[in-house]
Design an enzyme around this catalytic site. Structure first.
Site, mmCIF file in Angstrom:
data_model
loop_
_atom_site.group_PDB
_atom_site.id
_atom_site.type_symbol
_atom_site.label_atom_id
_atom_site.label_comp_id
_atom_site.label_asym_id
_atom_site.label_seq_id
_atom_site.Cartn_x
_atom_site.Cartn_y
_atom_site.Cartn_z
ATOM 1 N N GLU A 1 -0.441 -2.092 -2.549
ATOM 2 C CA GLU A 1 -0.717 -1.021 -1.591
ATOM 3 C C GLU A 1 -1.382 -1.582 -0.333
ATOM 4 O O GLU A 1 -1.067 -1.165 0.785
ATOM 5 C CB GLU A 1 -1.608 0.042 -2.228
ATOM 6 C CG GLU A 1 -0.891 0.876 -3.276
ATOM 7 C CD GLU A 1 -1.798 1.868 -3.964
ATOM 8 O OE1 GLU A 1 -1.291 2.860 -4.516
ATOM 9 O OE2 GLU A 1 -3.030 1.658 -3.966
ATOM 10 N N ASP B 1 -1.666 3.274 0.246
ATOM 11 C CA ASP B 1 -1.427 4.328 -0.742
ATOM 12 C C ASP B 1 -0.749 5.534 -0.082
ATOM 13 O O ASP B 1 0.191 6.117 -0.625
ATOM 14 C CB ASP B 1 -2.754 4.740 -1.383
ATOM 15 C CG ASP B 1 -2.593 5.909 -2.339
ATOM 16 O OD1 ASP B 1 -1.945 5.743 -3.374
ATOM 17 O OD2 ASP B 1 -3.127 6.998 -2.033
ATOM 18 N N GLU C 1 -5.780 -0.888 1.251
ATOM 19 C CA GLU C 1 -5.248 -0.237 0.054
ATOM 20 C C GLU C 1 -5.203 1.280 0.239
ATOM 21 O O GLU C 1 -4.228 1.941 -0.124
ATOM 22 C CB GLU C 1 -6.126 -0.600 -1.143
ATOM 23 C CG GLU C 1 -5.675 -0.017 -2.459
ATOM 24 C CD GLU C 1 -6.647 -0.360 -3.590
ATOM 25 O OE1 GLU C 1 -6.763 0.450 -4.523
ATOM 26 O OE2 GLU C 1 -7.295 -1.430 -3.527
#
Length: 221
Positions: free
Chosen positions: A114, A42, A38
């Site tokens: 993400e 991102d 994640e």
């Protein structure tokens, strides 16, 4: 199913499994969660969205682009991408998270999207990850217009070119009280430069500013 919707086949299926493993699920099984992916995804998402906006919104200022980017990379917005890909049905959750509605929570879905992006980046490189995000963004290109602040752009342009501030005025109200629309005119000094309509005054002002920008840009060509 997720690979079909992505248009991408993982060379390392373990990366896909890890991307779908919420921390609540990972803690129950003592395995690695999707949080590190994640973190990576991102950064990839931010870069791809920035490039997409730069390429598609040529007349927007840095401030407007930043607002648009902030809206797009918000968990609420990217959770839509997750739902479009069917991730709400395949995210792996712990028992407690499942029982408390975690499958519908925007924060879970946005984070998992993400993580999936991070997994694609590791498995296939930046271009494959970029292609996935760009494809999803193009589908919602018209919706992205709501994030573009035409009034701010017009004010910046008019102040720079004419040293004044554009003025807005409601020139007409249409429709019954329960379904009213407004028509707004925008002027530079005494000269009308744009007109727009909308279900409320703010929407009508944005449309008027959008037309004014078009008219002023055409006049300068």
């Amino acid at each position: 199913m997720i690979e079909e919707k992505l248009g991408y086949k993982f060379k390392n299926p373990q990366l896909l499994s890890m991307a779908l493993a919420h921390s609540s699920y990972a803690n129950e099984l003592s395995i690695e969660s999707n949080e590190r992916l994640e973190f990576l995804g991102d950064a990839v998402l931010g870069c791809v969205v920035s490039r997409f906006l730069y390429d598609n919104y040529h007349d927007s200022s840095e401030g407007v682009l930043s607002k648009m980017k902030g809206a797009i990379v918000s968990r609420t917005y990217i959770a839509r991408f997750a739902r479009e890909l069917g991730m709400d049905k395949i995210i792996m959750l712990g028992r407690g998270e499942e029982q408390t509605g975690g499958r519908e929570r925007d924060s879970n879905l946005g984070g998992t999207f993400e993580a999936l992006l991070g997994a694609v980046y590791l498995d296939g490189g930046f271009k494959r990850a970029s292609d996935i995000v760009t494809k999803l963004l193009k589908r919602s290109l018209k919706e992205l217009e709501i994030f573009e602040d035409h009034k701010t752009r017009l004010q910046e342009f008019v102040q720079k070119q004419f040293k004044v501030i554009p003025k807005y005025r409601v020139i007409r109200e249409e429709g019954p009280p329960h379904d009213k629309s407004f028509v707004v005119e925008v002027k530079i000094g005494k000269k009308p430069v744009g007109k727009g309509s909308g279900k409320n005054k703010k929407e009508a002002e944005q449309e008027a500013a959008k037309e004014a920008l078009h008219n002023l840009s055409s006049a300068q060509r």
